[in-house]
Scaffold this active site. Sequence first.
Site, mmCIF file in Angstrom:
data_model
loop_
_atom_site.group_PDB
_atom_site.id
_atom_site.type_symbol
_atom_site.label_atom_id
_atom_site.label_comp_id
_atom_site.label_asym_id
_atom_site.label_seq_id
_atom_site.Cartn_x
_atom_site.Cartn_y
_atom_site.Cartn_z
ATOM 1 C CD GLU A 209 39.399 43.383 59.354
ATOM 2 O OE1 GLU A 209 38.152 43.291 59.723
ATOM 3 O OE2 GLU A 209 40.342 43.950 59.805
ATOM 4 C CE LYS A 339 40.868 48.436 64.972
ATOM 5 N NZ LYS A 339 41.133 49.058 63.550
#
Length: 428
Positions: A209, A339
Amino acid sequence: MTIIKQLSAWEILDSRGRPTVKARCTLNSGAVGVVSVPSGASTGAAEAHELRDNDPARYRGFGCRKAVANINSEINAALVDRSIDDQHELDALLLALDATTNKSRLGANAILAVSLAFSRAVALEQGRPLYQHFATMQGLELSTLPRPTINLFSGGKHAGGQVDIQDVLLVPASAQTMDEALAVTFAVYQSAAELTLKKYGTRSLTADEGGLAPPFPNTETMLADAVEAIELAGYRAGHDVALAIDVASSHFYQDGVYNLDHEQLTSSALIERLASWLRRYPLVSIEDGLAEDDWDNWPALYTRISPQALVLGDDFLCTNPARIQRAIANQAANALLLKVNQIGTLSEAARACQLARLAQWRVTISARSGETEDDWLADLAVGWAGDQIKIGSITHGERLAKYNRLLEIENETHLPLAAWPGTSLRGI
Protein backbone atom coordinates in the site's frame (compact mmCIF):
# COMPACT_ATOMS: atom_id res chain seq x y z
CA MET A 1 -37.44 2.43 -12.80
CA THR A 2 -34.07 1.57 -14.30
CA ILE A 3 -33.66 -1.06 -17.02
CA ILE A 4 -30.40 -2.90 -17.56
CA LYS A 5 -29.55 -3.38 -21.22
CA GLN A 6 -26.33 -5.36 -20.78
CA LEU A 7 -23.79 -6.50 -18.22
CA SER A 8 -20.29 -7.47 -19.25
CA ALA A 9 -16.96 -8.04 -17.55
CA TRP A 10 -13.32 -8.84 -18.14
CA GLU A 11 -10.23 -9.69 -16.14
CA ILE A 12 -7.71 -6.96 -15.27
CA LEU A 13 -4.71 -6.80 -12.92
CA ASP A 14 -4.66 -5.17 -9.50
CA SER A 15 -1.77 -3.27 -7.92
CA ARG A 16 -0.01 -6.49 -6.91
CA GLY A 17 -0.20 -7.85 -10.46
CA ARG A 18 -2.95 -10.31 -9.54
CA PRO A 19 -6.17 -10.60 -11.54
CA THR A 20 -9.36 -8.90 -10.46
CA VAL A 21 -12.69 -8.06 -12.12
CA LYS A 22 -13.81 -5.06 -14.14
CA ALA A 23 -17.47 -4.77 -15.12
CA ARG A 24 -19.63 -2.61 -17.36
CA CYS A 25 -23.33 -1.94 -16.79
CA THR A 26 -25.20 -0.42 -19.73
CA LEU A 27 -28.71 0.92 -19.12
CA ASN A 28 -31.50 1.34 -21.66
CA SER A 29 -31.09 5.09 -21.28
CA GLY A 30 -27.59 4.83 -22.69
CA ALA A 31 -25.84 5.50 -19.38
CA VAL A 32 -22.82 3.28 -18.83
CA GLY A 33 -21.13 2.53 -15.51
CA VAL A 34 -17.71 0.87 -15.49
CA VAL A 35 -16.09 -0.28 -12.24
CA SER A 36 -13.12 -2.34 -11.14
CA VAL A 37 -13.05 -4.04 -7.76
CA PRO A 38 -10.11 -4.49 -5.36
CA SER A 39 -8.77 -7.54 -3.57
CA GLY A 40 -7.25 -7.99 -0.12
CA ALA A 41 -4.12 -9.81 1.04
CA SER A 42 -4.86 -9.42 4.75
CA THR A 43 -8.30 -11.01 4.67
CA GLY A 44 -10.64 -11.91 7.49
CA ALA A 45 -12.01 -15.43 7.79
CA ALA A 46 -15.58 -14.07 7.70
CA GLU A 47 -15.15 -12.18 4.42
CA ALA A 48 -17.36 -12.86 1.42
CA HIS A 49 -15.75 -15.36 -0.94
CA GLU A 50 -13.65 -14.09 -3.84
CA LEU A 51 -14.06 -16.57 -6.69
CA ARG A 52 -10.67 -17.58 -8.09
CA ASP A 53 -9.94 -20.10 -10.85
CA ASN A 54 -7.50 -22.20 -8.79
CA ASP A 55 -5.54 -23.10 -11.93
CA PRO A 56 -1.91 -23.31 -10.76
CA ALA A 57 -0.66 -22.96 -14.33
CA ARG A 58 -2.16 -19.47 -14.65
CA TYR A 59 -1.45 -16.64 -12.16
CA ARG A 60 -0.74 -19.35 -9.56
CA GLY A 61 -4.44 -20.00 -9.24
CA PHE A 62 -5.46 -16.34 -8.73
CA GLY A 63 -7.21 -15.98 -12.10
CA CYS A 64 -10.73 -14.54 -12.18
CA ARG A 65 -12.06 -15.99 -15.41
CA LYS A 66 -14.81 -17.90 -13.59
CA ALA A 67 -16.09 -14.72 -11.90
CA VAL A 68 -15.94 -12.85 -15.21
CA ALA A 69 -17.83 -15.66 -16.96
CA ASN A 70 -20.53 -15.54 -14.29
CA ILE A 71 -21.17 -11.87 -15.06
CA ASN A 72 -21.10 -12.35 -18.82
CA SER A 73 -23.44 -15.32 -18.72
CA GLU A 74 -25.65 -16.11 -15.74
CA ILE A 75 -25.84 -12.68 -14.10
CA ASN A 76 -26.36 -10.89 -17.41
CA ALA A 77 -29.07 -13.34 -18.45
CA ALA A 78 -30.88 -12.94 -15.13
CA LEU A 79 -30.83 -9.12 -15.05
CA VAL A 80 -30.96 -7.93 -18.65
CA ASP A 81 -34.24 -6.14 -19.51
CA ARG A 82 -35.25 -6.17 -15.83
CA SER A 83 -36.92 -3.07 -14.44
CA ILE A 84 -35.16 -2.30 -11.17
CA ASP A 85 -36.36 0.24 -8.63
CA ASP A 86 -33.12 0.95 -6.78
CA GLN A 87 -29.79 -0.35 -5.52
CA HIS A 88 -31.40 -2.43 -2.80
CA GLU A 89 -33.53 -4.35 -5.31
CA LEU A 90 -30.57 -4.93 -7.62
CA ASP A 91 -28.46 -6.29 -4.76
CA ALA A 92 -31.31 -8.46 -3.50
CA LEU A 93 -31.59 -10.02 -6.95
CA LEU A 94 -27.86 -10.74 -6.98
CA LEU A 95 -28.00 -12.35 -3.54
CA ALA A 96 -30.96 -14.51 -4.50
CA LEU A 97 -29.23 -15.57 -7.70
CA ASP A 98 -26.09 -16.62 -5.82
CA ALA A 99 -28.06 -18.30 -3.02
CA THR A 100 -25.08 -18.99 -0.73
CA THR A 101 -24.24 -17.47 2.64
CA ASN A 102 -20.85 -16.14 1.54
CA LYS A 103 -21.32 -15.50 -2.21
CA SER A 104 -19.14 -18.47 -3.05
CA ARG A 105 -21.12 -19.70 -6.07
CA LEU A 106 -21.00 -16.61 -8.28
CA GLY A 107 -18.16 -14.95 -6.38
CA ALA A 108 -18.22 -11.83 -4.23
CA ASN A 109 -15.88 -10.21 -6.76
CA ALA A 110 -18.43 -10.76 -9.54
CA ILE A 111 -21.39 -9.65 -7.42
CA LEU A 112 -19.69 -6.51 -6.13
CA ALA A 113 -18.51 -5.50 -9.60
CA VAL A 114 -22.10 -5.59 -10.84
CA SER A 115 -23.44 -3.84 -7.73
CA LEU A 116 -20.98 -0.95 -8.12
CA ALA A 117 -21.23 -0.70 -11.90
CA PHE A 118 -25.02 -0.40 -11.63
CA SER A 119 -24.66 2.35 -9.03
CA ARG A 120 -22.27 4.35 -11.21
CA ALA A 121 -24.54 3.92 -14.25
CA VAL A 122 -27.59 5.13 -12.31
CA ALA A 123 -25.67 8.17 -11.04
CA LEU A 124 -24.80 9.05 -14.64
CA GLU A 125 -28.39 8.42 -15.77
CA GLN A 126 -29.64 10.82 -13.10
CA GLY A 127 -26.98 13.42 -13.90
CA ARG A 128 -25.44 13.70 -10.45
CA PRO A 129 -21.94 13.10 -9.06
CA LEU A 130 -21.31 9.64 -7.72
CA TYR A 131 -20.70 10.97 -4.19
CA GLN A 132 -24.12 12.66 -4.25
CA HIS A 133 -25.70 9.42 -5.49
CA PHE A 134 -24.11 7.51 -2.61
CA ALA A 135 -25.31 10.15 -0.12
CA THR A 136 -28.88 9.89 -1.43
CA MET A 137 -28.71 6.11 -1.11
CA GLN A 138 -28.10 6.55 2.64
CA GLY A 139 -30.47 9.50 3.04
CA LEU A 140 -27.58 11.77 4.00
CA GLU A 141 -26.65 15.37 3.34
CA LEU A 142 -23.08 16.11 2.33
CA SER A 143 -21.31 17.65 5.32
CA THR A 144 -17.60 16.82 5.52
CA LEU A 145 -14.74 15.11 3.77
CA PRO A 146 -13.23 12.10 5.56
CA ARG A 147 -9.97 12.78 7.40
CA PRO A 148 -7.26 10.62 5.85
CA THR A 149 -5.21 8.10 7.81
CA ILE A 150 -2.17 7.52 5.61
CA ASN A 151 0.35 4.67 5.61
CA LEU A 152 3.85 5.68 6.62
CA PHE A 153 5.50 2.38 7.63
CA SER A 154 4.35 -1.13 6.76
CA GLY A 155 5.04 -4.62 8.05
CA GLY A 156 3.09 -7.86 8.33
CA LYS A 157 1.59 -9.35 5.18
CA HIS A 158 1.91 -6.04 3.33
CA ALA A 159 5.70 -5.95 3.62
CA GLY A 160 7.12 -9.44 3.93
CA GLY A 161 6.75 -9.67 7.70
CA GLN A 162 9.94 -7.85 8.69
CA VAL A 163 7.97 -6.62 11.69
CA ASP A 164 4.79 -8.24 13.00
CA ILE A 165 2.25 -5.41 13.00
CA GLN A 166 0.90 -4.36 9.64
CA ASP A 167 0.93 -0.56 9.43
CA VAL A 168 1.80 2.67 11.20
CA LEU A 169 -0.30 5.48 9.74
CA LEU A 170 -0.17 9.25 9.88
CA VAL A 171 -3.22 11.23 10.98
CA PRO A 172 -2.82 14.86 9.80
CA ALA A 173 -4.71 16.14 12.82
CA SER A 174 -4.41 19.92 12.52
CA ALA A 175 -5.02 20.04 8.75
CA GLN A 176 -8.24 21.81 7.83
CA THR A 177 -8.41 20.77 4.17
CA MET A 178 -7.59 17.65 2.18
CA ASP A 179 -5.02 19.67 0.28
CA GLU A 180 -3.27 20.61 3.54
CA ALA A 181 -3.50 17.06 4.89
CA LEU A 182 -1.71 15.65 1.84
CA ALA A 183 0.96 18.37 1.90
CA VAL A 184 1.70 17.63 5.57
CA THR A 185 1.84 13.91 4.83
CA PHE A 186 4.25 14.47 1.94
CA ALA A 187 6.63 16.36 4.21
CA VAL A 188 6.59 13.64 6.88
CA TYR A 189 6.92 10.85 4.31
CA GLN A 190 10.00 12.47 2.79
CA SER A 191 11.53 12.93 6.24
CA ALA A 192 10.82 9.28 6.99
CA ALA A 193 12.48 8.19 3.75
CA GLU A 194 15.58 10.22 4.63
CA LEU A 195 15.57 8.88 8.19
CA THR A 196 15.34 5.24 7.13
CA LEU A 197 18.08 5.70 4.54
CA LYS A 198 20.34 7.09 7.27
CA LYS A 199 19.43 4.49 9.93
CA TYR A 200 19.00 1.35 7.84
CA GLY A 201 20.72 2.14 4.56
CA THR A 202 17.51 1.38 2.69
CA ARG A 203 16.16 3.10 -0.38
CA SER A 204 12.51 4.10 -0.52
CA LEU A 205 11.27 0.60 -1.28
CA THR A 206 7.58 0.32 -0.50
CA ALA A 207 5.05 -2.29 0.61
CA ASP A 208 1.72 -3.24 -1.01
CA GLU A 209 0.00 0.00 0.00
CA GLY A 210 2.98 2.30 -0.51
CA GLY A 211 4.30 2.45 3.04
CA LEU A 212 8.04 2.44 3.67
CA ALA A 213 9.30 -0.94 4.85
CA PRO A 214 12.82 -0.81 6.30
CA PRO A 215 14.08 -3.70 8.47
CA PHE A 216 12.80 -2.47 11.83
CA PRO A 217 14.07 -4.66 14.69
CA ASN A 218 10.72 -4.40 16.49
CA THR A 219 7.46 -2.49 16.75
CA GLU A 220 8.76 -0.01 19.31
CA THR A 221 11.40 1.17 16.84
CA MET A 222 8.78 1.48 14.12
CA LEU A 223 6.69 3.77 16.31
CA ALA A 224 9.65 5.79 17.56
CA ASP A 225 10.89 6.33 14.00
CA ALA A 226 7.42 7.56 13.00
CA VAL A 227 7.50 10.16 15.78
CA GLU A 228 11.01 11.20 14.79
CA ALA A 229 9.95 11.62 11.14
CA ILE A 230 7.06 13.88 12.20
CA GLU A 231 9.41 16.06 14.22
CA LEU A 232 12.08 16.14 11.49
CA ALA A 233 9.41 17.49 9.14
CA GLY A 234 8.81 20.37 11.55
CA TYR A 235 5.51 19.21 13.06
CA ARG A 236 4.43 18.46 16.62
CA ALA A 237 3.73 14.79 17.18
CA GLY A 238 0.34 14.35 18.81
CA HIS A 239 -0.87 17.82 17.86
CA ASP A 240 -0.17 18.56 14.20
CA VAL A 241 0.22 14.91 13.28
CA ALA A 242 -0.89 11.87 15.28
CA LEU A 243 -0.44 8.15 14.64
CA ALA A 244 -2.72 5.18 14.06
CA ILE A 245 -1.73 1.53 13.91
CA ASP A 246 -3.12 -1.51 12.15
CA VAL A 247 -1.99 -4.34 14.41
CA ALA A 248 -3.60 -7.09 12.28
CA SER A 249 -3.26 -9.40 15.27
CA SER A 250 -4.87 -12.42 13.63
CA HIS A 251 -1.71 -12.91 11.58
CA PHE A 252 0.52 -13.55 14.59
CA TYR A 253 -2.06 -15.35 16.76
CA GLN A 254 -1.83 -19.10 17.14
CA ASP A 255 -3.18 -21.53 19.72
CA GLY A 256 -4.34 -18.74 22.02
CA VAL A 257 -0.99 -16.92 22.00
CA TYR A 258 0.19 -13.77 20.24
CA ASN A 259 3.74 -14.04 18.86
CA LEU A 260 4.79 -10.38 18.82
CA ASP A 261 8.36 -9.08 18.63
CA HIS A 262 9.82 -12.50 19.53
CA GLU A 263 7.62 -12.73 22.63
CA GLN A 264 4.61 -14.91 23.37
CA LEU A 265 1.80 -12.83 24.85
CA THR A 266 -1.61 -13.73 26.22
CA SER A 267 -4.57 -11.60 25.23
CA SER A 268 -4.31 -9.68 28.51
CA ALA A 269 -0.59 -9.10 28.01
CA LEU A 270 -1.13 -7.83 24.48
CA ILE A 271 -3.81 -5.42 25.73
CA GLU A 272 -1.33 -4.07 28.26
CA ARG A 273 1.33 -3.77 25.54
CA LEU A 274 -1.07 -1.71 23.42
CA ALA A 275 -1.95 0.43 26.45
CA SER A 276 1.74 1.09 27.06
CA TRP A 277 2.15 2.25 23.45
CA LEU A 278 -0.77 4.61 23.98
CA ARG A 279 1.02 6.16 26.94
CA ARG A 280 4.29 6.68 25.09
CA TYR A 281 3.29 7.45 21.51
CA PRO A 282 0.65 9.80 20.02
CA LEU A 283 -1.73 7.00 18.99
CA VAL A 284 -5.35 7.85 18.33
CA SER A 285 -6.59 4.64 16.66
CA ILE A 286 -5.78 0.94 17.10
CA GLU A 287 -7.10 -1.41 14.42
CA ASP A 288 -7.54 -5.14 15.06
CA GLY A 289 -5.73 -4.99 18.37
CA LEU A 290 -6.79 -8.59 19.00
CA ALA A 291 -7.44 -11.52 16.68
CA GLU A 292 -10.69 -11.75 14.75
CA ASP A 293 -12.07 -14.63 16.83
CA ASP A 294 -10.72 -13.59 20.24
CA TRP A 295 -14.24 -12.43 21.12
CA ASP A 296 -13.93 -13.01 24.87
CA ASN A 297 -11.14 -10.43 25.18
CA TRP A 298 -12.29 -7.64 22.84
CA PRO A 299 -14.49 -6.06 25.57
CA ALA A 300 -11.43 -5.82 27.83
CA LEU A 301 -9.47 -4.20 24.99
CA TYR A 302 -12.29 -1.71 24.48
CA THR A 303 -12.46 -0.86 28.19
CA ARG A 304 -8.71 -0.42 28.40
CA ILE A 305 -8.02 1.80 25.40
CA SER A 306 -11.28 3.41 24.25
CA PRO A 307 -10.93 6.53 26.40
CA GLN A 308 -7.79 7.47 24.45
CA ALA A 309 -8.12 5.86 21.02
CA LEU A 310 -10.54 4.35 18.56
CA VAL A 311 -10.97 0.59 18.91
CA LEU A 312 -11.28 -0.17 15.22
CA GLY A 313 -12.45 -3.49 13.83
CA ASP A 314 -11.36 -4.77 10.42
CA ASP A 315 -10.93 -8.57 10.21
CA PHE A 316 -12.81 -8.65 13.52
CA LEU A 317 -15.95 -7.19 11.94
CA CYS A 318 -15.51 -7.87 8.19
CA THR A 319 -18.15 -5.22 7.33
CA ASN A 320 -20.59 -7.94 8.33
CA PRO A 321 -23.84 -6.75 9.98
CA ALA A 322 -24.12 -9.86 12.18
CA ARG A 323 -20.59 -9.45 13.55
CA ILE A 324 -21.12 -5.71 14.04
CA GLN A 325 -24.32 -6.33 16.01
CA ARG A 326 -22.52 -8.83 18.22
CA ALA A 327 -19.65 -6.41 18.84
CA ILE A 328 -22.11 -3.64 19.73
CA ALA A 329 -23.94 -5.90 22.17
CA ASN A 330 -20.65 -6.96 23.78
CA GLN A 331 -19.18 -3.42 23.86
CA ALA A 332 -16.17 -4.74 22.00
CA ALA A 333 -15.33 -1.79 19.69
CA ASN A 334 -16.30 1.76 18.84
CA ALA A 335 -15.27 2.04 15.20
CA LEU A 336 -15.81 0.12 11.96
CA LEU A 337 -13.32 -0.25 9.13
CA LEU A 338 -15.68 -0.52 6.18
CA LYS A 339 -14.46 -2.47 3.15
CA VAL A 340 -17.25 -3.04 0.66
CA ASN A 341 -15.68 -6.15 -0.84
CA GLN A 342 -15.58 -7.82 2.60
CA ILE A 343 -19.37 -8.16 2.42
CA GLY A 344 -19.94 -8.06 -1.34
CA THR A 345 -22.75 -5.61 -2.18
CA LEU A 346 -23.33 -1.91 -1.67
CA SER A 347 -26.61 -2.52 0.14
CA GLU A 348 -25.06 -4.84 2.73
CA ALA A 349 -22.18 -2.42 3.26
CA ALA A 350 -24.71 0.38 3.71
CA ARG A 351 -26.47 -1.69 6.38
CA ALA A 352 -23.15 -2.24 8.16
CA CYS A 353 -22.49 1.49 8.07
CA GLN A 354 -25.96 2.26 9.43
CA LEU A 355 -25.54 -0.17 12.33
CA ALA A 356 -22.25 1.44 13.28
CA ARG A 357 -23.80 4.91 13.16
CA LEU A 358 -26.76 3.85 15.31
CA ALA A 359 -24.27 2.68 17.95
CA GLN A 360 -22.49 6.05 17.69
CA TRP A 361 -19.39 4.38 16.33
CA ARG A 362 -16.94 6.05 13.95
CA VAL A 363 -16.57 4.73 10.42
CA THR A 364 -13.38 4.52 8.38
CA ILE A 365 -13.92 3.76 4.68
CA SER A 366 -11.00 1.63 3.51
CA ALA A 367 -9.26 0.52 0.34
CA ARG A 368 -7.53 -2.86 -0.01
CA SER A 369 -3.93 -3.92 -0.54
CA GLY A 370 -4.76 -5.09 -4.07
CA GLU A 371 -6.26 -1.92 -5.56
CA THR A 372 -6.99 -0.56 -9.03
CA GLU A 373 -6.91 2.88 -10.62
CA ASP A 374 -10.67 3.23 -10.08
CA ASP A 375 -11.59 6.08 -7.72
CA TRP A 376 -15.14 5.18 -6.63
CA LEU A 377 -13.95 4.67 -3.04
CA ALA A 378 -13.37 8.42 -2.63
CA ASP A 379 -16.95 9.15 -3.68
CA LEU A 380 -18.25 6.47 -1.32
CA ALA A 381 -16.35 7.88 1.65
CA VAL A 382 -17.72 11.37 0.99
CA GLY A 383 -21.26 10.26 0.22
CA TRP A 384 -21.49 7.98 3.25
CA ALA A 385 -20.00 10.64 5.55
CA GLY A 386 -16.95 8.57 6.50
CA ASP A 387 -15.16 9.98 9.52
CA GLN A 388 -11.87 8.74 8.10
CA ILE A 389 -10.60 7.24 4.88
CA LYS A 390 -7.77 4.71 4.66
CA ILE A 391 -6.36 4.43 1.16
CA GLY A 392 -2.67 3.74 1.62
CA SER A 393 0.38 5.92 1.27
CA ILE A 394 0.88 8.90 -1.05
CA THR A 395 2.77 6.77 -3.53
CA HIS A 396 1.51 4.30 -6.18
CA GLY A 397 -0.99 5.32 -8.84
CA GLU A 398 -3.87 3.22 -7.52
CA ARG A 399 -3.66 5.12 -4.22
CA LEU A 400 -3.16 8.53 -5.79
CA ALA A 401 -6.22 8.08 -8.02
CA LYS A 402 -8.37 8.18 -4.89
CA TYR A 403 -6.50 11.03 -3.20
CA ASN A 404 -6.72 13.05 -6.41
CA ARG A 405 -10.44 12.35 -6.60
CA LEU A 406 -10.81 13.65 -3.03
CA LEU A 407 -8.98 16.83 -4.05
CA GLU A 408 -11.37 17.16 -6.98
CA ILE A 409 -14.41 16.70 -4.73
CA GLU A 410 -12.98 19.24 -2.28
CA ASN A 411 -12.61 21.72 -5.14
CA GLU A 412 -16.23 21.13 -6.18
CA THR A 413 -17.88 21.15 -2.76
CA HIS A 414 -15.56 23.13 -0.42
CA LEU A 415 -16.47 20.69 2.35
CA PRO A 416 -14.29 20.77 5.51
CA LEU A 417 -12.43 17.76 6.85
CA ALA A 418 -14.28 15.78 9.50
CA ALA A 419 -13.18 16.45 13.08
CA TRP A 420 -11.36 13.71 14.93
CA PRO A 421 -13.70 11.99 17.44
CA GLY A 422 -14.06 13.72 20.77
CA THR A 423 -12.70 17.08 19.63
CA SER A 424 -14.42 20.37 18.99
CA LEU A 425 -11.79 21.49 16.49
CA ARG A 426 -10.74 19.88 13.25
CA GLY A 427 -7.36 19.12 14.77
CA ILE A 428 -6.81 16.96 17.83
